[in-house]
Scaffold this active site. Structure first.
Site, PDB file in Angstrom:
ATOM      1  N   TYR A   1      64.902  -9.459  27.815  1.00 31.40           N
ATOM      2  CA  TYR A   1      64.386 -10.711  27.270  1.00 31.40           C
ATOM      3  C   TYR A   1      63.202 -11.192  28.110  1.00 31.40           C
ATOM      4  CZ  TYR A   1      68.686 -10.690  24.550  1.00 31.40           C
ATOM      5  OH  TYR A   1      69.693 -10.330  23.686  1.00 31.40           O
TER       6      TYR A   1
ATOM      7  N   ASN B   1      66.474 -13.767  13.862  1.00 35.68           N
ATOM      8  CA  ASN B   1      65.825 -12.676  13.132  1.00 35.68           C
ATOM      9  C   ASN B   1      66.530 -12.440  11.800  1.00 35.68           C
ATOM     10  OD1 ASN B   1      64.644 -10.292  12.243  1.00 35.68           O
ATOM     11  ND2 ASN B   1      65.634  -9.023  13.788  1.00 35.68           N
TER      12      ASN B   1
ATOM     13  N   CYS C   1      65.560  -6.264  16.822  1.00 33.21           N
ATOM     14  CA  CYS C   1      66.021  -7.139  17.903  1.00 33.21           C
ATOM     15  C   CYS C   1      67.151  -6.492  18.695  1.00 33.21           C
ATOM     16  CB  CYS C   1      66.436  -8.501  17.352  1.00 33.21           C
ATOM     17  SG  CYS C   1      67.719  -8.453  16.116  1.00 33.21           S
ATOM     18  N   HIS C   2      67.759  -5.440  18.145  1.00 32.83           N
ATOM     19  CA  HIS C   2      68.802  -4.721  18.891  1.00 32.83           C
ATOM     20  C   HIS C   2      68.222  -4.015  20.122  1.00 32.83           C
ATOM     21  CE1 HIS C   2      67.241  -1.773  15.942  1.00 32.83           C
ATOM     22  NE2 HIS C   2      67.484  -0.867  16.889  1.00 32.83           N
TER      23      HIS C   2
ATOM     24  N   GLU D   1      69.475   5.661  18.345  1.00 34.84           N
ATOM     25  CA  GLU D   1      68.068   5.826  18.718  1.00 34.84           C
ATOM     26  C   GLU D   1      67.894   6.505  20.070  1.00 34.84           C
ATOM     27  OE1 GLU D   1      66.331   1.929  18.491  1.00 34.84           O
ATOM     28  OE2 GLU D   1      66.559   1.821  16.315  1.00 34.84           O
TER      29      GLU D   1
END
Length: 181
Positions: A105, A130, A138-139, A165
């Site tokens: 963040y 979001n 946002c993950h 991912e």
């Protein structure tokens, strides 16, 4: 403007997709979080009032390819989320984080030129608002210490997406050893 809803299957359960006449993504969420999807539409009709249509082919194909392992398949999809100028700025920055990478963040705040140490909190609030899961990734934002925090659709989904991912190593349960006596 007319908004329409589509339902798609995914390894993470049913997806609810809201698009407009130009097939821009206005919202994307999970079926078990339908109320959240409705809130993200703001002054728009509720999800129950949206006409249901088959998912636009390009979007359905990109999502299928993503879940099959082509993690860059979502990069060209057009999104049109409803948010404040700050939220839109954060969400645009999220789309710049490549698949397989994460940011804290605080890093994201610094990337946006925000020097206030509390700006990471503002980033977290924008992430939580979001309206377009997965496509606005946002993950990919995690705590500075590497912990997974704050995913509006559940931390198990966040973990799954990051493992998919290859941004996180899968959690493997420790093998149980048999008692010796």
């Amino acid at each position: 403007m007319t908004l329409m809803m589509s339902r798609l299957s995914s390894p993470l359960r049913e997806l609810l997709l809201v698009t407009d006449e130009q097939q821009r993504i206005r919202a994307l969420g999970f079926g078990d979080y339908k109320r959240q999807l409705t809130r993200s539409l703001k002054d728009r009709p509720s999800a129950k009032d949206l006409p249901e249509i088959p998912a636009p082919k390009a979007i359905a194909t990109a999502l299928r390819r993503y879940f099959e392992g082509d993690c860059d398949a979502l990069d060209e999809l057009v999104v049109e989320p409803n948010g404040t100028p700050f939220q839109l700025q954060v969400w645009a920055a999220l789309r710049q984080i490549p698949a397989g990478a994460t940011r804290s963040y605080g890093q994201l705040a610094r990337d946006l030129g925000l020097e206030d140490p509390r700006a990471a909190i503002d980033i977290g609030v924008a992430n939580a608002a979001n309206p377009i899961a997965i496509v606005i990734p946002c993950h990919r934002v995690i705590a500075a210490n590497g912990e997974l925090r704050g995913y509006a659709w559940g931390l198990e989904r966040k973990r799954w997406l990051l493992e998919h991912e290859k941004a996180l190593r899968p959690v493997v349960a420790e093998p149980r050893t048999a008692a010796l006596f």
